[in-house]
Design a protein around this motif. Structure first.
Motif, PDB file in Angstrom:
ATOM      1  N   ASP A 180       0.839  -1.182   0.000  1.00  0.00           N
ATOM      2  CA  ASP A 180       0.000   0.000   0.000  1.00  0.00           C
ATOM      3  C   ASP A 180       0.884   1.245   0.000  1.00  0.00           C
ATOM      4  OD1 ASP A 180      -1.398   2.285   1.577  1.00  0.00           O
ATOM      5  OD2 ASP A 180      -3.046   0.986   0.936  1.00  0.00           O
ATOM      6  N   GLY A 181       0.683   2.114  -1.000  1.00  0.00           N
ATOM      7  CA  GLY A 181       1.528   3.287  -1.131  1.00  0.00           C
ATOM      8  C   GLY A 181       1.442   4.224   0.054  1.00  0.00           C
ATOM      9  N   MET A 182       0.265   4.353   0.670  1.00  0.00           N
ATOM     10  CA  MET A 182       0.131   5.269   1.788  1.00  0.00           C
ATOM     11  C   MET A 182       0.772   4.706   3.054  1.00  0.00           C
ATOM     12  SD  MET A 182      -1.042   7.898   0.451  1.00  0.00           S
ATOM     13  CE  MET A 182      -1.131   8.835   1.962  1.00  0.00           C
ATOM     14  N   ALA A 183       0.742   3.390   3.247  1.00  0.00           N
ATOM     15  CA  ALA A 183       1.462   2.799   4.378  1.00  0.00           C
ATOM     16  C   ALA A 183       2.962   3.015   4.215  1.00  0.00           C
ATOM     17  CB  ALA A 183       1.131   1.313   4.481  1.00  0.00           C
ATOM     18  N   TYR A 184       3.435   2.866   2.991  1.00  0.00           N
ATOM     19  CA  TYR A 184       4.848   3.159   2.686  1.00  0.00           C
ATOM     20  C   TYR A 184       5.152   4.626   2.972  1.00  0.00           C
ATOM     21  CZ  TYR A 184       8.590   4.458  -0.652  1.00  0.00           C
ATOM     22  OH  TYR A 184       9.702   4.988  -1.260  1.00  0.00           O
ATOM     23  N   ASN A 185       4.257   5.520   2.571  1.00  0.00           N
ATOM     24  CA  ASN A 185       4.467   6.952   2.821  1.00  0.00           C
ATOM     25  C   ASN A 185       4.525   7.248   4.321  1.00  0.00           C
ATOM     26  OD1 ASN A 185       4.540   7.510   0.113  1.00  0.00           O
ATOM     27  ND2 ASN A 185       2.444   8.294   0.002  1.00  0.00           N
ATOM     28  N   ASN A 186       3.710   6.569   5.108  1.00  0.00           N
ATOM     29  CA  ASN A 186       3.733   6.795   6.548  1.00  0.00           C
ATOM     30  C   ASN A 186       5.082   6.440   7.162  1.00  0.00           C
ATOM     31  OD1 ASN A 186       1.192   7.875   6.892  1.00  0.00           O
ATOM     32  ND2 ASN A 186       0.249   6.001   7.661  1.00  0.00           N
ATOM     33  N   ARG A 187       5.752   5.440   6.617  1.00  0.00           N
ATOM     34  CA  ARG A 187       7.042   5.031   7.151  1.00  0.00           C
ATOM     35  C   ARG A 187       8.116   6.096   6.930  1.00  0.00           C
ATOM     36  NH1 ARG A 187       8.578  -0.192   7.623  1.00  0.00           N
ATOM     37  NH2 ARG A 187      10.508   0.769   8.411  1.00  0.00           N
ATOM     38  N   LYS A 188       7.973   6.893   5.895  1.00  0.00           N
ATOM     39  CA  LYS A 188       8.988   7.910   5.614  1.00  0.00           C
ATOM     40  C   LYS A 188       8.506   9.324   5.931  1.00  0.00           C
ATOM     41  CE  LYS A 188       7.898   7.774   0.620  1.00  0.00           C
ATOM     42  NZ  LYS A 188       7.532   9.145   0.273  1.00  0.00           N
ATOM     43  N   ALA A 189       7.333   9.420   6.562  1.00  0.00           N
ATOM     44  CA  ALA A 189       6.729  10.730   6.789  1.00  0.00           C
ATOM     45  C   ALA A 189       7.576  11.611   7.691  1.00  0.00           C
ATOM     46  CB  ALA A 189       5.329  10.557   7.382  1.00  0.00           C
TER      47      ALA A 189
END
Length: 213
Positions: A180-189
Motif C-alpha cells: 500500500d503506497g500510503m502505508a509506505y508513505n507513513n514510514r517515511k513521513a
C-alpha cells in the motif's frame, strides 16, 4: 525568533503539522481497490523527464485551456533520486469537484479515476499508463501543489537531503512489506516533514520557525 502579532511563533503559510495518513480514510477514498505488488524503489532513470513530458502532453491535448497548471513532482522529478517507477504529476483544473467538466475527457485519453478526496482540497487521483503516472488533480488556490513544488525544488538543490531521502526509501522498500503506497508513505513521513521544515525555514519571503512533531 520571528513571531506573528501577539508573540506566537511565525509559521509559513504552507506549513502543516506532522501527522500520519489515516489508512482507513485513505481506503474509503479509493475508487479502485485491487491487490498491489510490494512497493519497488528503483535507480534514477534519465528517461523520467521525457515520460513526464508525454503525460503533460496528453493532459493538455485532452483538456486544452482547462489545464490551468501542470507540474512534474515527486521523486521522479528530482534527478539522481531513487523512486518508484511512477511519474507523479500535479494538475490544476478550474473545479475538481465538477468531475463532468474534465474527467470524461481524461478517461477518453486513457486515464482512470482511482481516488476521490473532497476533504483534501478536493483532491482527485487519476492513473495513466505507458508511462505509468499518478495525476493529482487540484483546483486554483490549493496549497498542496505549491508544497509539492517546494519539496521537489529543495531536493533538486540539496544533495544531503536527497541522499538521506533516497536511502530511507530504499531501506523501507527492501523490507518487501508494503503493498500500500500510503502505508509506505507513513514510514517515511518523519523525514519528509523534516525536509519540509528546512525548506520552509529557508524561504526568504515568509518567516518560519520549525515546530516540534
Amino acid at each position: 525568533m520571528s513571531a506573528e502579532p501577539g508573540g506566537r511563533p511565525a509559521t509559513h503559510p504552507l506549513w502543516r503539522p506532522f501527522e500520519l495518513a489515516d489508512l482507513d480514510a485513505v481506503a474509503a477514498a479509493r475508487i479502485v481497490r485491487e491487490p498491489s505488488p510490494p512497493i519497488e524503489v528503483v535507480d534514477p532513470d534519465p528517461g523520467w523527464p521525457a515520460a513526464y513530458d508525454e503525460v503533460a502532453r496528453r493532459l493538455r491535448a485532452a483538456l486544452g485551456e482547462r489545464v490551468l497548471a501542470v507540474a512534474h513532482v515527486g521523486s521522479t522529478a528530482a534527478p539522481g533520486l531513487p523512486a518508484k517507477p511512477v511519474i507523479d504529476v500535479d494538475l490544476v483544473v478550474p473545479d475538481p469537484a465538477d468531475e463532468p467538466a474534465w474527467l470524461p475527457d481524461l478517461e477518453a485519453a486513457g486515464f482512470r479515476l482511482r481516488v476521490r478526496e473532497p476533504d483534501h482540497e478536493q483532491h482527485r487521483l487519476v492513473r495513466g499508463t505507458d508511462p505509468t503516472s499518478n495525476v493529482h488533480v487540484f483546483g486554483p488556490g490549493a496549497r498542496e501543489p505549491r508544497r509539492h513544488v517546494l519539496f521537489r525544488d529543495w531536493l533538486r538543490t540539496h544533495a544531503a537531503d536527497r541522499a538521506a531521502y533516497g536511502d530511507l526509501k530504499r531501506r523501507i522498500a527492501a523490507e518487501r512489506a508494503h503493498t500500500d503506497g500510503m502505508a509506505y508513505n507513513n514510514r517515511k513521513a518523519w523525514l519528509v516533514y523534516d525536509i519540509y521544515d528546512r525548506a520552509l525555514a529557508a524561504d526568504p519571503e515568509h518567516p518560519h520557525d520549525p515546530h516540534p512533531r
